[in-house]
Design an enzyme around this catalytic site. Sequence first.
Site, PDB file in Angstrom:
ATOM      1  N   SER B 157       0.837  -1.197   0.000  1.00  0.00           N
ATOM      2  CA  SER B 157       0.000   0.000   0.000  1.00  0.00           C
ATOM      3  C   SER B 157       0.881   1.260   0.000  1.00  0.00           C
ATOM      4  O   SER B 157       1.765   1.399  -0.846  1.00  0.00           O
ATOM      5  CB  SER B 157      -0.936  -0.062   1.213  1.00  0.00           C
ATOM      6  N   ARG B 227     -11.264   5.988  11.165  1.00  0.00           N
ATOM      7  CA  ARG B 227     -10.843   4.592  11.150  1.00  0.00           C
ATOM      8  C   ARG B 227     -11.951   3.694  10.576  1.00  0.00           C
ATOM      9  O   ARG B 227     -11.681   2.758   9.832  1.00  0.00           O
ATOM     10  CB  ARG B 227     -10.509   4.151  12.569  1.00  0.00           C
ATOM     11  N   ASP B 322      -8.998  -6.474  -4.147  1.00  0.00           N
ATOM     12  CA  ASP B 322      -8.626  -5.167  -3.608  1.00  0.00           C
ATOM     13  C   ASP B 322      -9.268  -4.081  -4.463  1.00  0.00           C
ATOM     14  O   ASP B 322      -8.903  -3.902  -5.623  1.00  0.00           O
ATOM     15  CB  ASP B 322      -7.091  -5.039  -3.631  1.00  0.00           C
ATOM     16  N   HIS B 355      -8.021  -5.117   0.194  1.00  0.00           N
ATOM     17  CA  HIS B 355      -6.718  -4.457   0.333  1.00  0.00           C
ATOM     18  C   HIS B 355      -5.892  -5.071   1.474  1.00  0.00           C
ATOM     19  O   HIS B 355      -4.676  -5.172   1.387  1.00  0.00           O
ATOM     20  CB  HIS B 355      -6.948  -2.973   0.575  1.00  0.00           C
ATOM     21  N   ASP B 356      -6.578  -5.471   2.535  1.00  0.00           N
ATOM     22  CA  ASP B 356      -5.909  -6.055   3.702  1.00  0.00           C
ATOM     23  C   ASP B 356      -5.140  -7.335   3.390  1.00  0.00           C
ATOM     24  O   ASP B 356      -4.327  -7.772   4.204  1.00  0.00           O
ATOM     25  CB  ASP B 356      -6.937  -6.361   4.797  1.00  0.00           C
TER      26      ASP B 356
END
Lengths: 200, 380
Positions: B157, B227, B322, B355-356
Amino acid sequence: MITPARSGRSDFEAIAARVAPGSSVLDLGCGDGQLLDYLKQQRRVRGYGVEIDDANVLACVKNGVNVIQSDLERGLAGFDAGTFDYVILSQTLQAMRHTEDIVMEMLRVGRQGIVTFPNFGHWESRLQVMAGRMPVSQALPYQWYDTPNVHLCTINDFEAFCASHGIRVLERVVLRNGRPVTLLPNLLGTLAVFRFEKRT
Amino acid sequence: MGTAALDQSVGAVKAQTMRFDTPLVFRSGAVLDQYELAYETYGALNSDKSNAVLVCHALNASHHVAGWYEGQPDNIGWWDNMIGPGKPLDTNRFFVVGVNNLGGCFGSTGPASINPKTGKPHGSSFPVVTVVDWVEAQARLADRLGIARFAAVMGGSLGAMQALQWTIDHPGRIGSAVVIAAAPKLSAQNIAFNEVARQAITTDPDFRGGDFYQHGVVPRRGLRLARMIGHITYLSDDAMMEKFGRTLSAESIRYHFDVDFEVESYLRYQGDKFAEYFDANTYLLITRALDYFDPAQAAGGDLARALSAARAKFFVASFTSDWRFAPERSREIVKALLDNRADVSYAEIDAPHGHDAFLLDDPRYHALVRAWFDNIHAAL
């Protein structure tokens, strides 16, 4: 599309002999990268492979070969026109679904194309069809129900294809057991190697 | 975590701090006269100092990349599954450096640090930092550690963007760039999500224009919202559905606006946890660094030209699910590298986590990274 395992190195030498030293090469369906590795050593090419299969991509990375994971059936959209000296499709043509598209893409991205494929016109295949069965041979080791080969053709078929698609054949070599066949190639040859370009 | 994984840990680690007294001129023109960088190292630097690997962090991580802190066995480094003895980035072979970026809130000089000129926290006056500035600071840390050239710079990222910037700014100091789940620049949608997060923070009354420290308050509500929205973009729709579905936290819906669904409870928990430890100004700075990252800009928008000086070998990987930095974005990087005839391999990993995924230990992904570093090691 998963690239069928390449039957040894039978066509590697024939391909290498047709690639200019120090040129740039894109190998479509590059498998574990053996051909590129060979061309790197024999011809000092700047090479990249395109491969969809995870295990093959890993094998390429292990072999230190540049590989781009991508589905050939979706074309070569990630590559600009005229990027490579040669685009190679080694024993993969017959397993492609979008055959016409990929050959045209080869000639968009590369100045020349090199294609190798098993010759369906070989007498053994003809004999087996005449005997009423789908051919199974060393060059075509699959049963009809498990074959990845959906677009098999003969040498004459491919020549007709080139003629009707604006492709000029620059060189044609037909092999049997790795040796050139000049007499009745469409009957006696097992593997065809074509080098070609766009007719202008 | 299984025992095998525990055996492969770098074990108890200690953070270190390096102090710099040479002023750093930021891209914005702002200057920081003195600053400190918090960092950790694992493994040993070999005699010719050729086996160093820099690991760059993304939005909310730090220099604590692997291992744990003495007395805090649960405080495990954010990329511990990737880095350690026998792991894909093997600390038996490589000297791994993790660094907390400038503007951070885990030990490096940041908005909460005291500004020696005023005796107060920098707060709103901390320079807006860019990826270029971070890379410059990292290079200075490398100088001090005696590392003339990194065998590899690696990140996921925003961390991957730093690796990319390294190949442009210091082509002679990086052998290989490992660029995971990256983008060559943010899309309008990416910036939009960052803007919502920033707005959540700056409109929190406790933010006090960024100088909340002196008032003894923390803009927790803003951080929490930032968050929550960030977290949604890190996960795929499928991964969220798989994890939470429409499961209720009570037996039936209760016709109210408090938590009904498990996913709400999860987001609130993540938000609360984050607001306890993360600095609001750091969040603004890091999201801005993301927004501003655009190496092609200096080359008239031509990414290939921007990367033309790069000499590193590139390993680029993306994850199919993602949607924050989709595979197409990595392909833009790959294409620019191909245009330069750079050595590049690209893997598109079919993983469902969004994405994680770059933080998870997908076996195909880890096998590729392992193979990549095996080759780097073999060439040392």
